[in-house]
Design a protein around this motif. Structure first.
Motif, PDB file in Angstrom:
ATOM      1  N   VAL A  12       0.970  -1.081   0.049  1.00 55.36           N
ATOM      2  CA  VAL A  12      -0.028   0.012  -0.162  1.00 55.36           C
ATOM      3  C   VAL A  12       0.881   1.520  -0.039  1.00 55.36           C
ATOM      4  N   TYR A  13       0.884   2.262  -0.935  1.00 56.27           N
ATOM      5  CA  TYR A  13       1.491   3.459  -1.144  1.00 56.27           C
ATOM      6  C   TYR A  13       0.710   4.619  -0.825  1.00 56.27           C
ATOM      7  N   ASN A  14       1.187   5.355   0.057  1.00 58.42           N
ATOM      8  CA  ASN A  14       0.278   6.594   0.421  1.00 58.42           C
ATOM      9  C   ASN A  14       0.650   7.679  -0.833  1.00 58.42           C
ATOM     10  N   ALA A  15      -0.263   7.840  -1.691  1.00 52.55           N
ATOM     11  CA  ALA A  15       0.186   8.574  -3.059  1.00 52.55           C
ATOM     12  C   ALA A  15      -0.331  10.277  -2.655  1.00 52.55           C
ATOM     13  N   GLY A  16      -0.786  10.479  -1.429  1.00 48.14           N
ATOM     14  CA  GLY A  16      -1.017  11.982  -1.251  1.00 48.14           C
ATOM     15  C   GLY A  16      -2.442  12.479  -2.125  1.00 48.14           C
ATOM     16  N   ALA A  17      -2.650  13.772  -2.189  1.00 51.60           N
ATOM     17  CA  ALA A  17      -4.106  14.215  -2.814  1.00 51.60           C
ATOM     18  C   ALA A  17      -4.256  14.045  -4.259  1.00 51.60           C
ATOM     19  N   TYR A  18      -3.108  14.059  -4.996  1.00 51.89           N
ATOM     20  CA  TYR A  18      -3.484  13.915  -6.534  1.00 51.89           C
ATOM     21  C   TYR A  18      -2.757  12.614  -7.083  1.00 51.89           C
ATOM     22  N   GLN A  19      -3.122  12.142  -7.985  1.00 46.59           N
ATOM     23  CA  GLN A  19      -2.499  11.064  -8.920  1.00 46.59           C
ATOM     24  C   GLN A  19      -0.973  11.350  -9.184  1.00 46.59           C
ATOM     25  N   THR A  20      -0.671  12.401  -9.625  1.00 51.28           N
ATOM     26  CA  THR A  20       0.594  12.660 -10.387  1.00 51.28           C
ATOM     27  C   THR A  20       1.064  11.324 -10.941  1.00 51.28           C
ATOM     28  N   LEU A  21       2.236  10.741 -10.500  1.00 49.34           N
ATOM     29  CA  LEU A  21       2.689   9.559 -11.090  1.00 49.34           C
ATOM     30  C   LEU A  21       2.618   8.377 -10.272  1.00 49.34           C
ATOM     31  N   SER A  22       1.579   8.330  -9.436  1.00 47.84           N
ATOM     32  CA  SER A  22       1.559   7.012  -8.505  1.00 47.84           C
ATOM     33  C   SER A  22       1.421   5.987  -9.316  1.00 47.84           C
ATOM     34  N   SER A  23       0.298   5.904 -10.265  1.00 45.21           N
ATOM     35  CA  SER A  23      -0.041   4.710 -11.022  1.00 45.21           C
ATOM     36  C   SER A  23       1.326   4.122 -11.618  1.00 45.21           C
ATOM     37  N   ALA A  24       2.430   4.897 -12.027  1.00 44.19           N
ATOM     38  CA  ALA A  24       3.624   4.400 -12.743  1.00 44.19           C
ATOM     39  C   ALA A  24       4.532   3.845 -11.376  1.00 44.19           C
ATOM     40  N   VAL A  25       4.586   4.616 -10.708  1.00 43.57           N
ATOM     41  CA  VAL A  25       5.210   4.225  -9.265  1.00 43.57           C
ATOM     42  C   VAL A  25       4.862   2.869  -8.717  1.00 43.57           C
ATOM     43  N   LEU A  26       3.584   3.031  -8.613  1.00 45.98           N
ATOM     44  CA  LEU A  26       3.040   1.627  -7.842  1.00 45.98           C
ATOM     45  C   LEU A  26       3.245   0.255  -8.927  1.00 45.98           C
ATOM     46  N   TRP A  27       3.155   0.621 -10.328  1.00 49.43           N
ATOM     47  CA  TRP A  27       3.560  -0.480 -11.252  1.00 49.43           C
ATOM     48  C   TRP A  27       4.863  -1.022 -10.973  1.00 49.43           C
ATOM     49  N   ARG A  28       5.812   0.054 -10.992  1.00 51.64           N
ATOM     50  CA  ARG A  28       7.335  -0.464 -10.766  1.00 51.64           C
ATOM     51  C   ARG A  28       7.443  -1.123  -9.631  1.00 51.64           C
ATOM     52  N   GLY A  29       6.779  -1.098  -8.371  1.00 52.53           N
ATOM     53  CA  GLY A  29       6.686  -1.650  -7.188  1.00 52.53           C
ATOM     54  C   GLY A  29       6.112  -2.926  -7.173  1.00 52.53           C
ATOM     55  N   ARG A  54      14.265   8.320  -7.478  1.00 54.71           N
ATOM     56  CA  ARG A  54      15.232   7.189  -8.146  1.00 54.71           C
ATOM     57  C   ARG A  54      14.929   5.948  -7.391  1.00 54.71           C
ATOM     58  N   GLY A  55      14.564   4.751  -8.347  1.00 53.34           N
ATOM     59  CA  GLY A  55      13.997   3.589  -8.004  1.00 53.34           C
ATOM     60  C   GLY A  55      12.676   3.446  -7.981  1.00 53.34           C
ATOM     61  N   PHE A  56      11.890   4.638  -8.019  1.00 53.44           N
ATOM     62  CA  PHE A  56      10.322   4.785  -8.503  1.00 53.44           C
ATOM     63  C   PHE A  56       9.766   3.637  -7.972  1.00 53.44           C
ATOM     64  N   GLY A  57       9.460   3.634  -6.555  1.00 51.81           N
ATOM     65  CA  GLY A  57       8.476   2.551  -6.073  1.00 51.81           C
ATOM     66  C   GLY A  57       9.041   1.316  -5.914  1.00 51.81           C
ATOM     67  N   SER A  58      10.312   1.197  -6.163  1.00 54.20           N
ATOM     68  CA  SER A  58      11.041  -0.338  -6.031  1.00 54.20           C
ATOM     69  C   SER A  58      11.823  -0.347  -4.550  1.00 54.20           C
ATOM     70  N   PRO A  59      12.425   0.689  -4.129  1.00 52.98           N
ATOM     71  CA  PRO A  59      13.207   0.577  -2.820  1.00 52.98           C
ATOM     72  C   PRO A  59      12.330   0.141  -1.783  1.00 52.98           C
ATOM     73  N   GLN A  60      11.149   0.357  -1.793  1.00 56.25           N
ATOM     74  CA  GLN A  60      10.302  -0.076  -0.384  1.00 56.25           C
ATOM     75  C   GLN A  60       9.862  -1.462  -0.711  1.00 56.25           C
ATOM     76  N   VAL A  61       9.939  -2.054  -1.950  1.00 57.84           N
ATOM     77  CA  VAL A  61       9.797  -3.593  -1.886  1.00 57.84           C
ATOM     78  C   VAL A  61      11.140  -4.199  -1.614  1.00 57.84           C
ATOM     79  N   ILE A  62      12.043  -3.574  -2.193  1.00 59.75           N
ATOM     80  CA  ILE A  62      13.279  -4.243  -1.975  1.00 59.75           C
ATOM     81  C   ILE A  62      13.990  -4.327  -0.820  1.00 59.75           C
TER      82      ILE A  62
END
Ligand code: FES
Ligand code: FES
Lengths: 160, 807
Positions: free
Chosen positions: B364-381, B412-420
């Motif tokens: 579960v990623y806390n995206a904040g109030a707007y989407q911006t790049l969250s869909s792409a960040v989540l995807w990489r995660g 940098r890492g774009f959603g991956s450091p959290q899962v790493i």
């Protein structure tokens, strides 16, 4: 108020509003090599030499610098046409110590100050010398190396 | 398989098949590996290359060429955006929300208008186009329209004759709010009945689920049934701020015929172009974007420049004057996008011999109030959740959630450091549980050529993960080092040592989530004196892109680097080349440059022939050839193009070819933990990377050293707390990033080069990988030292002490 500064060897008479920082003044009169990273004394990007001492120009009121000499990064290289680099600048350039370059002016000034007072610093002393300068790009490895190399070069040329 | 293991000191030592195939023949077809079967192409073309040429080329590709942009930077002459000004330029200030969730009931700018120097004010009502900052989803207003959803959201803009007046006047704005119930915790925000944060049109499920993605491979039940050991844990990470030394900023300059030019610090000129066109209701052709020297970005200048540029453009449009908007450090930290805070629940199973059987992840990623790049960040995660390991049964669910907090974006890492953090911790726990060495368990499970990833993608030849593990182990002398660490710990009371290893994979480019962005153009012009002007559409932001592209062009054109100039990045010079993110710059723009070079060389060869200039003489006599172009009215300019190798990924199952190629790395850290103070110091560090061919060793090493420092910051010190939507840090005094005192005293960086034959001269991406591997190596080393499971970042002294008490 009117203040007098010698910036990079050039005498200047300037107007400065009360409360204006040296950083702001220097940038306003065209020394854009002095960088603004935080305006709170944390990053060292705005470092200049005030007389012979390194200061974060964002923490110095312009009025306090009245009557003093200021050296910015622009004043390090030769002022003639060839514009020969200061050994510290040259070492930064050649040894990969520059990435985005935003920290470079302040870091180089800090290194110049260090080597002026300590021509043969240990790695630990180099670290102390630039511990007030943040760099987010390099991890500092190549900067330490560059300063070490510049020190060596400066010592050699002082010997001859 | 083509491997070359290279050393820092000498040139390259080839371990595998033959020489790295730099293929170039004048007028020939075979410049890069972008077409046809790379292997036959290699075999065929290398025949025609003489030794001398080979040696010269070797000197360019792989060499530590000094970066051409460094000279201006050390002189203090590089022009960053705040160093530029234009006649009649105004200074902007953004008036921002002070509450996390509210309806705006009244705006009163009467006192602002009366302040000396104020020229113009813009609110949502003034926006001529759509009041939207276009990123991926169109949910974020440029200026709040009736409702604010996070503290710091832009509500209005003002421009004044000088910066001081702008700042002072902004403080006179009066905004009345009627507060709405807010939600800050992503888990709470998903509950039925939670306050609705998200704009309804961009959620998958009410109230606040922005994006949901999953992968299903094999049979997860069976996978766990086959396991002899199962470990399960929940991991937490917080915000990480980019803290690029140069804050965000843009200048908008109105031009003749209703056009708008943007100068700014940025990674994605074409995102900015689209955003400004939308907000001003201009055709794209009337918006020109020029990237200025950029003082660090790290993902943080992917989405935000679209905001700052749009805001500056609105003021410039209304005032009809150039407008500069530079964020103060405080404003930047409080309002720019950050690394997503995460909650990662991870369950893994392995057989007694250490082979992984199943992995189940819920993130579960806390995206904040707007989407911006969250869909792409989540995807990489989601795609990277299993790491570089062979796992037959996989079940992954990822969600990004809207809350009343600052929007998160790329880092940098774009959603991956959290899962790493999670997958490397899990692997160690399995190893410990089974009594297997922690390096060994990585070797047992590491992906190899021909293996299938979590998305069932078959890996190609450029899969050097195993080599990174072996080489890293060799460099640190793993077994001996473990012994010496243990001996140290037996004797020491107040200090403990630990050794941590982390292995990662990284999908290069944008992959299956946004294949339409994986393209790049290049424009190449032979000037009449034989020099070469090149324009590309990806950017230099400190990583060394310009240097690497110049090297590639020099190699492809067989002309010296000092005859090549890369023009400033300007959206009007080249077609949309996608963003400079995802470690894709070298690969994509590099291929576009090679493609252009191929075309230009053909023309050059023809003209040379007519002048009786032999193939060998072309480079030396290029000025004569260029003159002939000019005299004979021949077209000296070409365009190059590169499109990412096709990927085929199915969003329904999460299966398919997610990326066209992967980079890999293994890092090993040795740390010393002072158990009384909780302080951690990194004593030794080894980083071995497979990013294919390394085009510039010095730059690549510098990228890795910088990434290690950022990874160290993420693991040990960088921390932002959030309370009721308010962030705990206001500047670099309270947001501590690593100083020279904090970084490892030793870092051994080296490469194994599993050449990617479809990349430029065998290169893959590098930029993000070092951060991804470094933080986990360090946190694993701390866990080893104090013999505990670490489940959250950062490992601040207090946290370490807490962990010591628990162990
Ligand atoms: S701007 Fe002066 S220390 Fe950062
Ligand atoms: S080189 Fe970018 S901050 Fe130091």
């Amino acid at each position: 108020m009117k203040i007098e500064l010698i910036v990079n060897g050039k005498q200047q008479e300037l107007d400065s509003a009360p409360g204006e920082t040296l950083l702001h003044l220097l940038r306003r009169i065209g020394y854009k090599g002095v960088k603004k990273g935080c305006e709170s004394g944390d990053c060292g990007a705005c470092a200049v030499l005030l007389d012979d001492r390194v200061v974060n120009s964002c923490l110095v009121l312009a009025a306090k610098a009245d009557g003093h000499r200021v050296t910015t990064v622009e004043g390090l290289a030769g002022q003639d046409k060839t514009g020969e680099l200061h050994p510290v600048q040259e070492a930064f350039l050649e040894h990969g110590a520059v990435q985005c370059g935003y920290c470079s002016p302040g870091m180089i000034i800090a290194a110049v100050d260090l080597l002026a007072h300590n021509p043969n610093p240990s790695d630990q002393e180099i670290k102390e010398g630039i511990s007030g300068n943040l760099c987010r790009c390099t991890g500092y490895v190549k900067q330490i190396e560059a300063i070490r190399i510049a020190a060596e070069k400066m010592r050699k040329s002082a010997d001859v | 398989m083509l491997y070359s293991l290279s050393s820092n000191r000498a040139g390259n030592v080839s371990l595998g098949v033959g020489i790295p195939p730099y293929i170039a023949s004048w007028g020939g077809e075979s410049l890069a590996y972008s077409e046809g079967d790379p292997y036959t192409q290699h075999g065929r073309s290398s025949v025609g290359v003489n030794r001398q040429q080979n040696r010269e080329r070797e000197a360019i590709i792989g060499a530590s060429i000094v970066r051409p942009d460094a000279a201006d930077k050390v002189r203090g002459e590089a022009k960053f955006v705040d160093d530029l000004s234009f006649a009649g330029m105004l200074y902007a200030k953004v008036i921002r929300s002070t509450v996390p969730h509210a309806r705006i009931t009244n705006l009163d700018f009467s006192r602002v208008c009366k302040h000396a120097g104020v020229v113009c004010i813009v609110t949502a009502d003034d926006v001529p186009g759509e009041n939207i900052v276009h990123v991926i989803y169109d949910d974020q207003p440029a200026l709040a329209d009736g409702i604010v959803r996070y503290i710091g959201e832009p509500i209005a803009l003002l421009a004044a004759e000088d910066r001081r007046s702008a700042e002072r006047a902004a403080r006179l704005a009066i905004i009345d709010y009627k507060e709405i119930e807010a939600v800050f915790d992503p888990v709470a925000a998903l509950k039925p009945g939670a306050p609705v944060v998200a704009v309804p049109k961009v959620v998958e499920q009410r109230p606040n689920l922005f994006n949901a993605m999953h992968i299903r491979k094999g049979d997860i039940e069976q996978g766990f049934a086959e396991a002899d050991i199962i470990v399960e844990e929940t991991y937490h990470t917080g915000y990480q701020e980019h803290a690029y030394l140069e804050t965000q900023g843009a200048i908008a300059v109105p031009e003749e015929n209703g056009a708008m030019v943007i100068y700014g610090t940025m990674q994605c000129p074409f995102y900015v172009q689209a955003a400004v066109a939308k907000v001003l209701d201009l055709p794209l052709s009337k918006v020109r974007v020029v990237q200025t020297t950029t003082g660090g970005a790290f993902g943080g200048k992917e989405d935000i420049p679209s905001v700052t540029s749009s805001l500056a453009a609105l003021l410039a449009w209304k005032s009809r004057r150039p407008v500069k908007l530079i964020l103060s450090r405080e404003e930047d930290i409080l309002t720019s996008s950050k690394r997503h805070p995460s909650i990662v629940h991870y369950k893994s199973g392995a057989r007694s011999d250490g082979t992984l059987t199943a992995v189940e992840v819920d993130l579960v990623y806390n995206a904040g109030a707007y989407q911006t790049l969250s869909s792409a960040v989540l995807w990489r995660g989601v795609i990277h959740a299993t790491g570089p390991y062979r796992i037959p049964h996989v079940k992954i669910d990822g969600r990004s959630v809207a809350t009343n907090t600052v929007p998160c974006g790329a880092f940098r890492g774009f959603g991956s450091p959290q899962v790493i953090f999670a997958h490397e911790s899990q692997l160690d726990r399995l190893a410990d549980g089974l009594g297997i060495d922690r390096l060994e368990i990585r070797r047992i499970n590491a992906l190899k050529t021909g293996d299938r990833t979590a998305t069932n993608q078959r890996l190609g030849k450029s899969t050097g993960v195993m080599e990174t593990i072996k080489e890293a182990g060799k460099r640190i002398r793993w077994k001996d080092r473990l012994k010496s660490v243990n001996t140290f710990n037996e004797k020491s009371v107040y200090h403990r040592r630990g050794l941590g290893i982390s292995t990662v994979m990284y999908g290069v480019g944008l992959g299956g989530k946004a294949p339409f962005l994986d393209k790049a153009g290049a424009y190449m012009k032979l000037e009449a004196d034989g020099s070469l002007t090149i324009a590309v559409g990806n950017v230099e932001m400190g990583q060394g892109f310009t240097t690497v592209v110049t090297q590639i062009a020099s190699e492809a054109m067989q002309i010296p680097m000092n005859r090549i100039h890369i023009a400033p990045i300007d959206s009007s010079r080249v077609p949309d080349s996608g963003p400079t993110v995802a470690s894709r710059g070298t690969t994509m723009s590099g291929l576009a440059v090679i493609n252009a070079a191929k075309k230009l060389r053909k023309r050059i060869a023809k003209v040379a022939g007519s002048l009786d200039i032999t193939e060998e003489e072309i480079s030396a006599r290029l000025n004569e050839i260029a003159q002939a172009f000019w005299m004979r009215n021949l077209d000296p300019a070409v365009e190059g193009w590169a499109a990412g190798a096709p990927v085929s990924w199915n969003p329904e199952t999460g299966l398919g070819d997610a990326y066209f190629v992967y980079s890999y790395a293994t890092h090993i850290a040795e740390v010393d933990v002072d158990v009384t103070t909780g302080e951690v110091s990194v004593e030794d560090f080894v980083a071995i990377h497979d990013s294919g061919k390394i085009i510039n060793r010095q730059l690549a090493t510098g990228q890795i050293e910088g990434g290690i420092a950022q990874g160290l910051g993420f693991a040990l010190m960088e921390e932002i707390k959030e309370r009721n939507g308010e962030l705990s840090v206001k500047g670099l005094t309270t947001y501590r990033i690593p100083t020279v005192r904090d970084v490892p005293s030793h870092a051994h960086v080296d490469f194994v080069e599993a050449l990617y034959l479809k990349g430029p001269y065998g290169a893959k991406g590098l930029g993000e990988v070092p951060l991804m591997a470094a933080h986990a190596a360090i946190s694993r080393a701390v866990a080893h030292a104090i013999n505990t499971t670490i489940t959250s970042y950062p490992l601040s002294p207090e946290q370490v002490k807490r962990n010591v008490a628990l162990s």
